[in-house]
Motif scaffolding. Structure first.
Motif: not given
Ligand code: ASP
Ligand code: ADP
Ligand code: MG
Length: 437
Positions: A35, A41, A181, A195, A197
């Motif tokens: 991630s 994110t 993701y 989110r 993902g």
């Molecule tokens: N970085 C993305 C999020 O914060 C995907 C994940 O963390 O699974 O949603």
């Protein structure tokens, strides 16, 4: 081959990235899915919102703050000047790209490009870190194989074909790293799996290559029997069946992306949820054989639900009525989660409200329509097969002091769902926990 996914907290600092090598065996053949660094994110979402509303100063300020964090991050991650320069070049490249959107027309396409930068940065930083330590690894660009169709459904055959081709091209490597993701959509644009993902990415990869196991490494020792953010004294569950885990993920257990169990289930790939802070803990094993007879396993809650009641005397003794109602939702590609019926009314819930005004207008052709927002589905998962008894009354007894809008029991053998107002969620989760465990 195993697939190991590490979530945001597990790559959340230079110390955490370095600690990944206590868990990963570099000599084993594996794909590591990462991630974005924790908080990234969310920050990219805020930056996109600032661009979207035309507030370039706010966007620049937020970009500056995030850049400063990454500058500290790389200075702590790399031991050599060469490593640091590589890291610096990487973050400069990605932040220049993010900044460049200040002079673009800002649409959802640009937003998705911005949201993809977090995983692109974390995976390359990890790859550079391994290179600095003399450990061979190969970056597999997720944008070259992870694809969704017009309905945002993953194209598993495409993923399998592309991924196997990439693995074949790098058959002299064992240790592969890829981005969670992010993906490409039906138009070939950069997109994402929603989110959280990265869990879905790991499960899709596991399914596509027929992995021995998918490991979801996170910040807690497995799937708990209730939401630990809300309820005290929750406990990890050692084994879950795919069906049980799918219900919990779909109905709100944040630890897994809502759709992430389905690919693993379809291709029978066991999923293990493990704790990076406590790697020796058993965690949760999700597999075909994971169910335990005769007990309540876990409780989850999904917020942001809208309930719709359609009241129509035309439903009385009529056939084809439900089909016509469902067709309205189908036309607007809006999934229905819960449903209950009486002789003259039907209640159902949705969580996607983009087309609610259009849906409501069409439903008015059938009769009166009532809409209740800010609802929560509470989902109790366990063994509630046809030869069990007493569970429904225990669940209802636990919430007897709370107004309940809908009840669903018997849809599957392992789910009792309640719909209530979100303001009563915490009390309902706590009361159910006290009564059922
Ligand atoms: N970085 C993305 C999020 O914060 C995907 C994940 O963390 O699974 O949603
Ligand atoms: P990651 O960044 O590793 O993907 P997430 O934050 O997405 O981690 O998921 C882990 C978090 O999910 C836990 O820290 C916990 O607060 C929350 N959570 C919600 N429901 C549950 C549950 N039933 N069991 C375990 N964790 C849960
Ligand atoms: Mg997550």
């Amino acid at each position: 081959m195993k697939v190991l996914k590490f979530g945001g907290t597990s790559v959340g600092s230079a110390t955490r990235i370095k600690a990944l090598l206590d868990i990963i065996q570099p000599q084993e053949r594996q794909i590591v899915v990462l991630s974005a660094v924790a908080g990234t994110t969310n920050a990219l979402v805020e930056i996109s919102q600032a661009f979207g509303s035309g507030d370039k100063d706010k966007a620049a300020e937020l970009i500056g703050l995030l850049y400063d964090k990454y500058n500290v991050f790389i200075s702590e991650l790399f031991a050599t000047d060469e490593g640091y320069q590589n890291g610096r070049g990487l973050i400069d490249y990605h932040f220049n790209l993010i900044e460049s959107f200040s002079s673009h027309l800002f649409t959802p396409t640009e937003e998705k490009i911005i949201l993809a930068q977090g995983e692109l940065i974390s995976t390359t930083l990890f790859h550079f870190h391994l290179t600095e330590l003399g450990i061979r690894s190969k970056l597999l660009p997720a944008l070259d194989f992870m694809k969704i169709d017009e309905d945002n459904e993953p194209k598993i055959d495409f993923i399998r074909g592309q991924l196997n081709e990439l693995l074949l091209q790098s058959s002299d490597h064992n240790f592969f790293i890829t981005q969670g993701y992010i993906c490409r959509n039906a138009f070939g644009e950069i997109d994402n799996l929603r989110r959280g993902g990265s869990d879905y990415t790991a499960s899709l990869i596991g399914a596509a290559i027929g992995a021995d196991e998918v490991q979801i490494w996170t910040d807690i020792d497995g799937m708990h029997n209730n939401d630990p953010r809300v309820v005290k004294g929750t406990a990890p569950i050692a084994n879950l069946s795919f069906d049980e885990a799918a219900e919990l993920a779909y109905f709100g257990a944040k630890i897994l992306h809502p759709q992430s169990v389905f690919p693993a289930q379809r291709y029978n790939v066991p999923v293990r949820i493990l704790n990076t802070m406590e790697p020796k803990a058993h965690g949760t094993l999700i597999s075909k054989a994971g169910a335990t007879k005769g007990i309540v396993r876990s409780i989850a809650a999904k917020d942001g639900i809208t309930a719709i009641r359609i009241h129509s005397s035309r439903m009385l003794l009529a056939y084809g009525f439900l089909r016509r109602v469902f067709e309205v939702f189908e036309r607007y590609k809006t999934p229905i989660d819960m449903i209950t019926t009486s002789e003259v009314a039907i209640s159902l819930t949705i969580d996607e409200t983009k087309y609610l005004p259009e849906i409501e207008k069409e439903l008015l052709d059938f009769g009166s329509v009532e809409i209740d927002r800010d609802q929560t589905i509470i989902c109790v998962v366990g063994d509630f097969g046809p030869d069990t008894h007493g569970y429904a009354s225990r669940v209802l007894d636990a919430v007897k002091h709370i107004p309940v809008r809908m009840i669903s029991y018997g849809g599957s053998n392992y789910n009792i769902s309640l719909l209530l107002q979100t303001e009563n969620k915490v009390e309902a989760l706590r009361s159910l926990h006290n009564r059922l465990f």
